[in-house]
Design an enzyme around this catalytic site. Structure first.
Site, short mmCIF file in Angstrom:
data_model
loop_
_atom_site.label_atom_id
_atom_site.label_comp_id
_atom_site.label_asym_id
_atom_site.label_seq_id
_atom_site.Cartn_x
_atom_site.Cartn_y
_atom_site.Cartn_z
N ASP A 1 -5.41 -0.49 -8.24
CA ASP A 1 -5.10 -1.44 -7.16
C ASP A 1 -5.99 -2.66 -7.38
O ASP A 1 -6.92 -2.91 -6.62
CB ASP A 1 -5.38 -0.74 -5.82
CG ASP A 1 -5.09 -1.64 -4.63
OD1 ASP A 1 -4.59 -2.75 -4.82
OD2 ASP A 1 -5.41 -1.20 -3.51
N GLY B 1 -14.63 -0.52 -12.67
CA GLY B 1 -13.63 0.52 -12.92
C GLY B 1 -13.40 0.76 -14.41
O GLY B 1 -13.05 1.87 -14.83
N ASP C 1 -5.60 -9.92 -9.56
CA ASP C 1 -4.86 -10.48 -10.70
C ASP C 1 -5.72 -10.46 -11.97
O ASP C 1 -6.95 -10.38 -11.90
CB ASP C 1 -4.47 -11.94 -10.40
CG ASP C 1 -3.56 -12.03 -9.19
OD1 ASP C 1 -2.83 -11.07 -8.93
OD2 ASP C 1 -3.62 -13.07 -8.49
N HIS D 1 0.82 -1.22 0.00
CA HIS D 1 0.00 0.00 0.00
C HIS D 1 0.85 1.26 0.00
O HIS D 1 0.51 2.24 -0.66
CB HIS D 1 -0.98 -0.03 1.19
CG HIS D 1 -2.05 -1.06 1.01
ND1 HIS D 1 -2.41 -1.97 1.97
CD2 HIS D 1 -2.82 -1.35 -0.07
CE1 HIS D 1 -3.37 -2.76 1.50
NE2 HIS D 1 -3.62 -2.41 0.27
N1 SAM Z 1 -3.44 -5.62 -3.31
C1 SAM Z 1 -4.16 -6.55 -4.02
C2 SAM Z 1 -3.43 -7.54 -4.86
O1 SAM Z 1 -2.59 -7.21 -5.70
O2 SAM Z 1 -3.69 -8.72 -4.64
C3 SAM Z 1 -5.36 -5.99 -4.66
C4 SAM Z 1 -6.34 -5.78 -3.56
S1 SAM Z 1 -7.91 -5.17 -3.87
C5 SAM Z 1 -8.76 -6.17 -2.70
C6 SAM Z 1 -8.41 -5.72 -5.47
C7 SAM Z 1 -9.88 -5.36 -5.71
O3 SAM Z 1 -10.10 -5.13 -7.10
C8 SAM Z 1 -10.87 -6.45 -5.31
O4 SAM Z 1 -11.57 -6.04 -4.18
C9 SAM Z 1 -11.79 -6.62 -6.53
O5 SAM Z 1 -13.15 -6.77 -6.20
C10 SAM Z 1 -11.50 -5.31 -7.28
N2 SAM Z 1 -11.80 -5.37 -8.71
C11 SAM Z 1 -11.54 -6.37 -9.58
N3 SAM Z 1 -11.95 -6.05 -10.81
C12 SAM Z 1 -12.48 -4.80 -10.73
C13 SAM Z 1 -13.07 -3.92 -11.68
N4 SAM Z 1 -13.20 -4.28 -12.96
N5 SAM Z 1 -13.50 -2.71 -11.25
C14 SAM Z 1 -13.36 -2.34 -9.95
N6 SAM Z 1 -12.82 -3.14 -9.01
C15 SAM Z 1 -12.37 -4.35 -9.39
#
Ligand code: SAM
Length: 281
Positions: free
Chosen positions: A155, A138, A158, A62
């Protein structure tokens, strides 16, 4: 208790952790969400079988995803965080006093709910008058914005499931359009040790939309490969031109002014990877 959780990294590689307790386990509309209390890393968020964050080492990821771009931009007033529903990136972003608004765009409200319940120290910034949370995709959110943000931080999880499109060339072109004329963005771009098949493709996609593109690294013990990459794309400001002597101490545990520069020094196999010809996603 002899209960183990394993993360399947590759067909022939699994990383195992001894679990003290399973705190939550559910299927959300987007993914399988598990909260574990693990022996070595404490409370841990797992999405679709992949460790996202742990209370023990979350500060590394972070701090590095937030402070490198935010100190590269001279006046980051309006910041967009895509993904990041655990709140750690928002918490770090709020340490910058010049940030007036942080917009968090998380596709899955259940991730934010779990972060609030099980990770108060990570999600602490989510209740703040400068923070606006949008529960939507997003990819769609960014496609509808123009010259709106100083800094965008991707952020994401995968490149599988709902996050796949967050690694594509079309998305990066939309990120460039959503940024102001001097804006910049950063994305977590997986590990050069294990994701070497996709990393050059992600990098090629970013290069197609930004004149300044720089990769930097950090060591994140709970991410497969340990060595984790972030890629910064910028329209004007170069992260290597930052006067690091002017960086104030905001109470960091990993990031330092010296590290701001050093993190961009890449091992040869990584720079060779980036030079290899690749088709963007
Ligand atoms: N630090 C982390 C990692 O590299 O493993 C990432 C953490 S954060 C929890 C990732 C977030 O991205 C998840 O909560 C997931 O729901 C969100 N996410 C995935 N695809 C997304 C999208 N298309 N738009 C917005 N959020 C998304």
């Amino acid at each position: 208790m002899n209960v183990w959780f394993y993360e399947e990294h590759k067909e022939n590689l699994r990383i195992s952790y001894r679990v003290k307790k399973v705190l939550a386990h559910k299927k959300t509309s987007y993914q399988e969400l598990v909260v574990l209390d693990m022996e070595n890393y404490g409370r841990t968020l797992v999405l679709d079988g992949a460790v996202q964050t742990t209370v023990r080492d979350e500060f590394i990821y972070h701090e590095m995803i937030a402070h490198v771009p935010l100190f590269t931009h001279p006046n980051p007033e309006k910041v967009l965080v895509i993904g990041g529903g655990d709140g750690g990136t928002v918490r770090e972003t709020l340490k910058h006093k010049e940030v007036k608004e942080v917009h968090l765009v998380e596709i899955d409200p259940e991730v934010v709910a779990a972060a609030r319940e099980y990770f108060p120290e990570i999600s602490s910034g989510l209740i703040n008058e400068r923070v606006h949370i949008h529960y939507t995709d997003g990819i769609k959110f960014v496609a509808e914005k123009e010259a709106a943000f100083d800094v965008i931080i991707v952020d994401s999880s995968d490149p599988v499931g709902p996050a796949v499109g967050l690694f594509g060339a079309e998305f990066y072109a939309n990120v460039a359009r959503a940024l102001k004329p001097d804006g910049l963005f950063v994305a977590q771009t997986e590990s050069p040790w294990g994701n070497e098949d996709i990393l050059p493709r992600i990098y090629a996609g970013i290069r197609a939309s930004f004149p300044i593109v720089r990769m930097y690294l950090a060591t994140v013990p709970t991410y497969p490969g340990w060595l984790w990459s972030f890629t910064l794309g910028s329209k004007k400001y170069d992260p290597l031109a930052v006067d690091v002597n002017r960086i104030p101490d905001l109470g960091f545990r990993y990031y330092t002014p010296e590290l701001h520069r050093a993190a961009f020094v890449l091992p040869r196999f990584v720079s060779q990877l980036l030079e290899s010809p690749a088709e963007p996603f």
